[in-house]
Each structure stands twice: as C-alpha cells, then as structure tokens.
Design an enzyme around this catalytic site. Structure first.
Site, short mmCIF file in Angstrom:
data_model
loop_
_atom_site.label_atom_id
_atom_site.label_comp_id
_atom_site.label_asym_id
_atom_site.label_seq_id
_atom_site.Cartn_x
_atom_site.Cartn_y
_atom_site.Cartn_z
N ASP A 13 88.18 14.38 53.72
CA ASP A 13 88.52 15.77 54.04
C ASP A 13 90.03 16.01 54.12
O ASP A 13 90.48 16.88 54.85
CB ASP A 13 87.87 16.21 55.38
CG ASP A 13 86.39 15.91 55.39
OD1 ASP A 13 85.74 16.16 54.37
OD2 ASP A 13 85.88 15.43 56.42
N LYS A 16 91.74 16.71 48.92
CA LYS A 16 91.92 16.16 47.57
C LYS A 16 91.65 17.20 46.49
O LYS A 16 92.36 17.28 45.50
CB LYS A 16 91.00 14.94 47.37
CG LYS A 16 91.34 13.77 48.27
CD LYS A 16 90.33 12.67 48.17
CE LYS A 16 89.02 12.96 48.86
NZ LYS A 16 89.05 13.00 50.32
N GLY A 40 82.85 16.92 49.50
CA GLY A 40 82.91 18.38 49.36
C GLY A 40 84.35 18.73 49.08
O GLY A 40 85.16 18.81 50.00
N HIS A 41 84.70 18.85 47.81
CA HIS A 41 86.09 19.11 47.45
C HIS A 41 86.30 20.61 47.28
O HIS A 41 85.71 21.25 46.42
CB HIS A 41 86.46 18.33 46.18
CG HIS A 41 86.49 16.84 46.42
ND1 HIS A 41 86.79 15.92 45.45
CD2 HIS A 41 86.26 16.13 47.55
CE1 HIS A 41 86.74 14.71 45.98
NE2 HIS A 41 86.42 14.81 47.25
N GLN A 222 85.91 10.77 49.69
CA GLN A 222 86.01 10.22 51.04
C GLN A 222 87.45 9.75 51.29
O GLN A 222 88.36 10.37 50.79
CB GLN A 222 85.00 9.08 51.27
CG GLN A 222 83.54 9.53 51.31
CD GLN A 222 82.94 9.77 49.93
OE1 GLN A 222 83.01 8.91 49.07
NE2 GLN A 222 82.35 10.93 49.74
P1 IMP Z 1 77.49 8.81 53.82
O1 IMP Z 1 78.55 8.51 52.83
O2 IMP Z 1 76.84 10.14 53.62
O3 IMP Z 1 76.49 7.71 53.96
O4 IMP Z 1 78.18 8.91 55.28
C1 IMP Z 1 78.82 7.79 55.89
C2 IMP Z 1 80.00 8.24 56.74
O5 IMP Z 1 81.02 8.75 55.88
C3 IMP Z 1 79.70 9.37 57.71
O6 IMP Z 1 80.50 9.20 58.86
C4 IMP Z 1 80.10 10.62 56.96
O7 IMP Z 1 80.42 11.67 57.83
C5 IMP Z 1 81.33 10.10 56.24
N1 IMP Z 1 81.58 10.81 54.98
C6 IMP Z 1 80.94 10.64 53.81
N2 IMP Z 1 81.47 11.43 52.87
C7 IMP Z 1 82.47 12.09 53.44
C8 IMP Z 1 83.43 13.04 52.96
O8 IMP Z 1 83.46 13.40 51.78
N3 IMP Z 1 84.32 13.51 53.88
C9 IMP Z 1 84.34 13.07 55.15
N4 IMP Z 1 83.49 12.19 55.66
C10 IMP Z 1 82.54 11.69 54.80
#
Ligand code: IMP
Length: 424
Positions: A13, A16, A40-41, A222
């Site tokens: 977040d 990017k 979520g870009h 991420q």
């Molecule tokens: P997952 O990737 O959905 O399995 O989530 C694993 C962890 O990564 C959790 O704490 C999510 O909130 C975090 N996470 C996954 N994708 C994002 C992202 O794009 N932005 C921020 N946090 C993320």
C-alpha cells in the site's frame, strides 16, 4: 538493455500503482512479476479513481505492452471484473495485455481454503485478504497447480475437476460451510474472458524485447516486509516480493536488472496481523488513518498506522538493492507540529538496528523528533522547507536519493527531484 524494477519497501500500500502510471511514458513494457488479486494498485487522474488488482498499472497508456508474468497468480473471476471495469472506461485490454502461459490460476476452492484456514486459526490468523493467494501458491510449489496455458489443453475441465475434488477433501477437514456453485459459475465465465487474451511465453518475449532495445519496468506487489522469506513470518504473503522475484517471476537473469525504485510512505501502515514496532494505537494513529484514507483498496479494512521505521526501511533497501527512493504521502503529515522517525530499536537493554528472528522478542523503537510542515494545495509550489529537511534527513540516514516525492493521489501531484526522471 536492462529492466528496471519498482517495488514497495514497507508492508504494501505504498502507492506503487500511481508511480508506475507516472513512469510508464518512459517504458515500452510494464510487467507484474508476483502476487495476485491481493494487490490493489490505485491510480487517479482526470478526477477518476481506478483500482487494479492483477493488470499492470501501465494499462491506461495506449501503445504500451502490459504483461502478467509467470510469477503472478491469476483469479479469472477477478480479472474478468477488472477487464469489464476498464471496458466501461473505454479501454480494451485485448490490444495490449499479455498473459504468461506459466502464471498459475487461483481456483474458487483456493479462496474457500484460504477462508477456512483463516477461520480455523482464530486469533492467530494471518489477516489474509482471502483472495486464495496462499493456497494457490501452495499448489504451485506442491506441483498440483493449473496454469493459464492449461486452459488451451483439451483436458482442462477434467484437470480442474480433479483439483477441485482434492480441495473438497481438504475443506472437509475444516468446519466450514460453503456453496461452490455460484463461485464456480463466476470463475468459469472468467475463464472464457481469459481465453480471449493474448497468451505468451513471457520469459522469451521479455528477454527478446530487452535484446531489441525496448525498455521494461517490472511492477511489484505487496512490499518487502511481507516477503515470504524476509517478512515477519508467518504474517506475510505467499510470494517473494523483493527484486530477486523479478528473476523468477519474469525469467530475467539478475544481470538484466537495472534501476530499482523503492517506494515508501512518509509514515508506515500495515493491514492484517503481525508485528509493527512503530504502530500508533492512539489518537495520532487515528489521525494518520483518517488523513491518509488508510483503508484497504482490496478489502476496505482499516490499516494500522505508525511512524516511519528506518531499521525496517534499511533492511528493505538492502534486500532489494534499491538505487532510487520514492517517497509517498508526506501531505498526510501536513499540519503535524512534529513528526517522529524511528532511528533504531532497544531490545533487552541493548541498541539494535536489526529486526529479530523471534517475533516474541519485545523491541522498543527509539525516535528522533523533527519539525512538521504545512503543504499547500498548489501542486506547482515548491516543497516546504521543513519537508525538505525531512527529506534531507532521510536521504542521509538511508544513503539513497529520494528521486520523487508524491504529495497527493493525482498524477499531477508528483515532484520529480531527479533530472534523469524528468517527464519524457
Ligand atoms: P494474502 O497475501 O492475501 O495471503 O495476505 C497475507 C498478508 O499480506 C495479510 O496481512 C494481508 O493483509 C497482506 N497483504 C497482502 N496483499 C497486500 C497488499 O497488496 N497490500 C497490503 N497488504 C497486503
């Protein structure tokens, strides 16, 4: 020609999407190399806001190739929604979106397994986005997965059915009620949409494009602190999120990587569970959340907020080989009398700059206080003196130049401080 990389240095977040969109005019190809619809870009221009989950953030620029690389996991149902949303805005992705045949598919049962696993963990849950990311990567490394290219094979439905049967058995081990039928319907409709896209062997294509002198920007998802190896395991995502993942997620040899743009916010946020040394569970944290609109663009969850953490940022810079820094959202700190920055930690009475292996070890952040600033609405105005001081302080502490400062979500709210990055 070398490929440049742009990725997040915190817990995701960082912004990017906006910066990829700003830098896209400099590149011929934008390629995502890991993650999936957990991302979520967000991009904003002409008063409209767009959120992309799987499609690279260069999609709004005509004539640019956008590649979903082999390291990405694709949920056809989510991808279809993204494509339909873009179509409503007059963008036909079939012209310039390319999908690696080797990208793995997220099945509806991966999403169910993600939800069932999280529910069974209770307080220990990861705080996953519930998009099926972990189970899809598990099937990839477990050598059970289905890939985008498999859609073209005549026994695709059979193989899908076999994997779903396996997942159903796994779901039986959880006390988790589910109705697969509507999810499956949506997913199969997404498969039809996927069939209409251009499938490529992206490792060959991207290397060839570089050989021909075309420029490539690899877009991360991420952030470094959510990396499966180097993040606060198990509170991480299921892919490598660092520069090295560009090699495995696009088929680029390490010597083909050029600039590494590392993005960070002027403060920190984290969504989901896991350690966050500089977290502010008080009114200041609430103020940051409100001012920065810190709610997940994929899940809508409120993000945890805190001060900037230099040991964590240095760690991310080291892991990624960052060459240029990009700072986002100092406008959110506008009006703060003073701004705190964590310079190091204290642990067991000793100073440390390292993040401990054991997440149970308490670490106390030590802060330096800097004067705050007021940012004007006028995007052409120079940055306030106190913000310049903050930037200079960070550049010295991090040993890298801050090449871009973003002061708002719109493309126009971008201060480029580096001659080499001036608009082309
Ligand atoms: P997952 O990737 O959905 O399995 O989530 C694993 C962890 O990564 C959790 O704490 C999510 O909130 C975090 N996470 C996954 N994708 C994002 C992202 O794009 N932005 C921020 N946090 C993320």
């Amino acid at each position: 020609m070398k490929a440049d990389v742009l990725l997040g240095l915190q817990w995701g977040d960082e912004g990017k999407g906006k910066i990829v969109d700003v830098l896209t005019p400099r590149y011929d190809v934008i390629a995502r190399f890991q993650g999936g619809p957990n991302a979520g870009h967000t991009l904003e221009f002409d008063g409209i806001k767009h959120v992309l989950h799987t499609i690279p953030s260069g999609i709004f620029h005509p004539g640019k190739a956008n590649v979903i690389g082999n390291g990405v996991v694709i949920d056809p149902a989510v991808l279809k929604k993204e494509i339909d949303g873009l179509k409503e805005r007059g963008i036909d992705v079939r012209d310039n979106l390319y999908v690696s045949r080797k990208a793995h598919l997220i099945l509806p049962t991966h999403r169910l397994l993600d939800a069932a696993s999280e529910a069974s963990k209770g307080k220990e849950k990861i705080g996953s986005t519930l998009k099926g990311i972990g189970p899809a990567y598990m099937d990839k490394t477990g050598r059970n997965g289905l890939r985008a290219g498999d859609i073209e094979s005549p026994d695709f439905r059979q193989r899908y059915g076999n994997l779903v049967a396996k997942h159903r058995e796994m779901l039986n081990q959880f006390e988790y009620a589910y109705d697969l039928a509507p999810l499956e319907k949506e997913w199969l409709s997404g498969i039809e949409t996927l069939k209409g896209l251009k499938f490529i062997d992206s490792e060959y294509e991207i290397n060839q494009m570089l050989d021909e002198g075309r420029s490539v920007l690899a877009e991360g998802a991420q952030g470094a602190l959510l990396d499966i190896d180097f993040g606060s395991y198990p509170y991480v995502t299921s892919s490598n999120t660092i520069t090295a993942a560009t090699s495995s997620g696009l088929g680029l040899a390490p010597h083909r990587i050029g600039e590494v743009y590392g993005i960070f916010k002027a403060y920190c946020t984290r969504v989901g569970s896991g350690p966050f040394p500089t977290e502010l569970s008080d009114e200041t944290g609430d103020r940051l959340r409100k001012a920065g609109n810190e709610f997940g663009s994929t899940t809508g969850r409120p993000r945890r907020c805190g001060w900037l953490d230099l040991p964590a940022l240095r760690y991310a810079i080291m892991l990624n080989g960052v060459t240029r820094l990009i700072m986002m959202k100092p406008d959110v700190l506008s009006g703060f009398e003073s701004v705190l920055v964590c310079t190091h930690y204290m642990s067991g009475g000793r100073r440390t700059d390292r993040i401990p292996f054991d997440l149970g070890v308490p670490i106390d952040p030590v802060y330096e206080t800097l004067p705050g600033w007021n940012l004007e609405e006028d995007v052409t105005a120079p940055l306030p003196e106190m913000l310049e001081r903050y930037i200079a302080f960070l550049e010295k502490a991090l040993g890298k130049p801050i090449s871009i400062v973003s002061t708002g979500p719109d493309r126009r709210q971008t201060h480029i401080r580096d001659e080499a990055l001036m608009p082309v």
